[in-house]
Design a protein around this motif. Structure first.
Motif: not given
Length: 281
Positions: A70, A214, A250
């Motif tokens: 993420e 990501p 994250y």
């Protein structure tokens, strides 16, 4: 501070000697591992939530992958022999054998008396980073892990989401044991995705914003049956601090994979180190 001696420059100019020449170090068969991963199949996944840790199991001869899913996030990884927690990842010896940061083809070595490969790095999407102009690189075996004891020493307070704390809680839950019992097994880590180095002027350990994005991942081949624990560091990408509830963090994804059927037919898990302790240690 004493004055420099007359031969100070001569002393400084002495060429360094590598402490552990690795020409005779057993090397992984990367072609075989590439073949095994070319047809691997996913067997499971867990998520290390932000400021928390997750535990996972990997049989010998299987793969596991840690992915950014993420946002830019670093993680602290512990590994144990699934059948004997006393044999665990030895970051100091891994550093001595491979350097301050590790990448594809390097191995995570176990503690004494085992001193054998626990996991081999098979893929690193940040392998391109190399060493930057500040001396920084990615995936370090320098740092110990952020912990509440050092945090209290330097800043005061009782912060319970340092990576040491996260790993302790996750392992305690996995083993169903008290926190104090689990804590003795938590050890120095592989700082996954973390970009670190030493300052050139003062020699201090530094961190900087991780280049992970990501889709990036670090993948390993389990050389022995493993239990792993990964903490999603409360420092996020470690661009500013690493013990904080204010930093954006994250999750990290951990996936496990079985190898291509038949690819590792002749492969054998490495045995423990052959040194005979009865003669000295």
């Amino acid at each position: 501070m004493t004055d420099a001696p007359a031969d100070a420059n001569t002393r400084r100019a002495v060429k360094p000697v590598i402490c552990y020449p690795v020409e005779t170090l057993p090397k992984p068969d990367m072609a075989l591992l590439d073949l095994a991963r070319s047809g691997m199949s996913k067997t499971g996944e867990v998520i290390a939530a932000p400021r928390e840790a997750a535990v996972f199991h990997v049989p010998a001869g299987h793969f596991f992958r840690i992915s950014s899913v993420e946002g830019s996030q670093v993680g602290d990884l512990n590994l144990w022999n699934a059948n004997d927690l006393a044999e665990r990842f030895y970051s100091g010896k891994t550093r001595a054998l491979h350097g301050t940061h590790i990448t594809r083809g390097d191995r995570m070595w176990s503690s004494f008396p085992g001193l054998r490969p626990m996991a081999t790095l098979t893929h690193d999407t940040l392998g391109w980073y190399g060493i930057d102009e500040f001396g920084g690189s990615v995936h370090d075996v320098i740092g110990t892990r952020c912990d509440p004891y050092t945090h209290n020493l330097l800043s005061g307070g009782q912060y319970h989401h340092c990576c040491h704390s996260n790993l302790t809680r996750a392992l305690a839950n996995h083993l169903d044991v008290p926190l104090a019992e689990a804590e003795q097994h938590v050890h120095d880590v592989l700082n996954v995705f973390m970009c670190t180095g030493f300052t050139r002027d003062t020699g201090q350990y530094f961190m900087k914003a991780s280049p992970v994005r990501p889709g990036d991942y670090l993948e390993f081949f389990a050389e022995i049956d493993l239990i792993g624990a990964l903490s999603a560091c409360p420092g996020g990408d470690c661009s500013a601090e690493h013990s904080s509830d204010s930093t954006i963090c994250y999750p990290l994804l951990i996936e496990t994979f079985a190898p291509k059927p038949g690819a590792l037919r002749d492969w054998q898990s490495p045995v423990q180190n052959g040194y005979d302790r009865s003669h000295g240690a």
